[in-house]
Design a protein around this motif. Structure first.
Motif, PDB file in Angstrom:
ATOM      1  N   VAL A   1      15.415  20.617 -32.748  1.00 35.65           N
ATOM      2  CA  VAL A   1      14.025  20.935 -32.390  1.00 35.65           C
ATOM      3  C   VAL A   1      13.984  22.336 -31.786  1.00 35.65           C
ATOM      4  O   VAL A   1      14.982  22.846 -31.272  1.00 35.65           O
ATOM      5  N   ASP A   2      12.807  22.946 -31.841  1.00 31.80           N
ATOM      6  CA  ASP A   2      12.655  24.320 -31.337  1.00 31.80           C
ATOM      7  C   ASP A   2      12.157  24.343 -29.903  1.00 31.80           C
ATOM      8  O   ASP A   2      12.558  25.188 -29.107  1.00 31.80           O
ATOM      9  N   LEU A   3      11.216  23.459 -29.585  1.00 26.79           N
ATOM     10  CA  LEU A   3      10.663  23.357 -28.231  1.00 26.79           C
ATOM     11  C   LEU A   3      10.768  21.905 -27.790  1.00 26.79           C
ATOM     12  O   LEU A   3      10.593  20.986 -28.605  1.00 26.79           O
ATOM     13  N   LEU A   4      10.981  21.725 -26.483  1.00 24.33           N
ATOM     14  CA  LEU A   4      11.197  20.384 -25.936  1.00 24.33           C
ATOM     15  C   LEU A   4      10.580  20.350 -24.539  1.00 24.33           C
ATOM     16  O   LEU A   4      10.816  21.273 -23.757  1.00 24.33           O
ATOM     17  N   THR A   5       9.813  19.296 -24.207  1.00 14.99           N
ATOM     18  CA  THR A   5       9.195  19.263 -22.866  1.00 14.99           C
ATOM     19  C   THR A   5       9.876  18.294 -21.916  1.00 14.99           C
ATOM     20  O   THR A   5      10.332  17.212 -22.307  1.00 14.99           O
ATOM     21  N   VAL A   6       9.893  18.700 -20.649  1.00 12.33           N
ATOM     22  CA  VAL A   6      10.348  17.858 -19.541  1.00 12.33           C
ATOM     23  C   VAL A   6       9.315  18.038 -18.416  1.00 12.33           C
ATOM     24  O   VAL A   6       8.566  19.013 -18.426  1.00 12.33           O
ATOM     25  N   HIS A   7       9.298  17.130 -17.457  1.00 10.70           N
ATOM     26  CA  HIS A   7       8.414  17.290 -16.297  1.00 10.70           C
ATOM     27  C   HIS A   7       9.120  18.106 -15.231  1.00 10.70           C
ATOM     28  O   HIS A   7      10.232  17.744 -14.803  1.00 10.70           O
ATOM     29  N   ALA A   8       8.461  19.148 -14.745  1.00  5.70           N
ATOM     30  CA  ALA A   8       9.048  19.959 -13.671  1.00  5.70           C
ATOM     31  C   ALA A   8       9.330  19.114 -12.432  1.00  5.70           C
ATOM     32  O   ALA A   8      10.277  19.381 -11.692  1.00  5.70           O
ATOM     33  N   THR A   9       8.524  18.072 -12.216  1.00  4.74           N
ATOM     34  CA  THR A   9       8.685  17.255 -11.002  1.00  4.74           C
ATOM     35  C   THR A   9       9.952  16.395 -11.032  1.00  4.74           C
ATOM     36  O   THR A   9      10.241  15.715 -10.056  1.00  4.74           O
ATOM     37  N   ALA A  10      10.714  16.441 -12.115  1.00  2.00           N
ATOM     38  CA  ALA A  10      12.023  15.765 -12.108  1.00  2.00           C
ATOM     39  C   ALA A  10      12.974  16.475 -11.132  1.00  2.00           C
ATOM     40  O   ALA A  10      13.968  15.891 -10.699  1.00  2.00           O
TER      41      ALA A  10
END
Ligand code: C5P
Length: 247
Positions: free
Chosen positions: A89-98
């Motif tokens: 994949v090219d872009l992947l999201t995570v939550h900053a609050t992790a």
């Protein structure tokens, strides 16, 4: 703007969400707009189809924004991001609050997974605050003492400090984030509407040209394209508007 080396032409700057419930409907949409080069796969479609949709997109040489918004302990974040890196994949999201430890682990693992599979390095980007969280919910449900814009900014800075490539943000926040986080930080913006399209349920929208001028790196534009009478024509029209800004 940031990451411009990734843009082969303006079409690479527009990401279309593949908001379809089944594999068949998703593939039909992809094949209906062959000019779209960058698709966003979210939780509903990924949980419904598993990685099959990613393989279908790769088979068509599409770029992929895997928007699964990971939020977990560092070890689990790392495992999930390593696996996503292997998919190419090219872009992947995570939550900053992790938190920083998890963000660093996630980013390192995504790069390792991609390298092990011979894929180019993915860009891990953070969700700062979900737009469904109101200032009131942030204060009274989540008991956050900061005002919402300041909290979102702090989360963007945490993402940057953890080595992430950028954030998902509203185009309304783009100018300020661009100023604070610098030119190379990716700003991926939903909430974009050409003037000829309905706002749908998006509340504070900007046009593609306005969002790019404000500093957006990528625009996530869904329904103005996907439910248009002629989706391919709507996409071409938006590309034309983008080209007028970026040249
Ligand atoms: O159809 P529309 O252009 O509103 O689609 C925008 C896409 O971006 C959808 O997939 C939506 O879930 C996503 N998104 C958003 N606002 C956010 C985060 C994600 O609209 N704050």
């Amino acid at each position: 703007m940031a990451d411009s080396q990734d843009f082969r032409d303006n079409r690479d700057q527009i990401i279309v969400p593949l908001d379809a419930p089944t594999l068949e409907e998703a593939i039909a949409l992809v094949d209906q707009i062959p000019a779209v080069r960058f698709w966003k796969v979210g939780l509903e479609l990924f949980v419904s189809t598993g990685a099959t949709i990613l393989a279908e997109l790769k088979a068509r040489q599409k770029r992929i924004f895997l928007d699964l918004k990971f939020h977990d302990i560092p070890n689990t974040m790392a495992g999930a991001c390593r696996a996503a890196g292997r998919y190419g994949v090219d872009l992947l999201t995570v939550h900053a609050t992790a938190g920083k430890e998890a963000l660093v682990a996630a980013n390192v693992a995504a790069q390792e997974g991609a390298a092990a599979a011979g894929n180019p390095p993915p860009k891990v980007i953070a969700v700062t605050v979900l737009t469904s969280i109101s200032p009131r919910a942030l204060a009274f449900e989540l008991k956050m003492p900061l005002e919402l814009p300041d909290f979102a900014l702090q989360m963007a800075l945490l993402a940057q400090d953890s080595g992430l490539s950028g954030v998902v943000c509203s185009p309304q926040e783009a100018a300020h984030l661009r100023q604070v986080c610098g030119d190379r930080f990716l700003l991926v913006c939903p909430g974009v509407r050409p003037i000829w399209a309905s706002a749908n349920d998006q509340r504070r929208v900007m046009t593609p040209a306005e969002a790019l001028r404000a500093g957006a790196s990528y625009l996530v534009i869904g329904r103005p394209i996907t439910v248009a009478p002629d989706p391919a024509e709507a996409f071409a029209r938006i590309c034309q508007e983008v080209a007028e800004v970026t040249g």
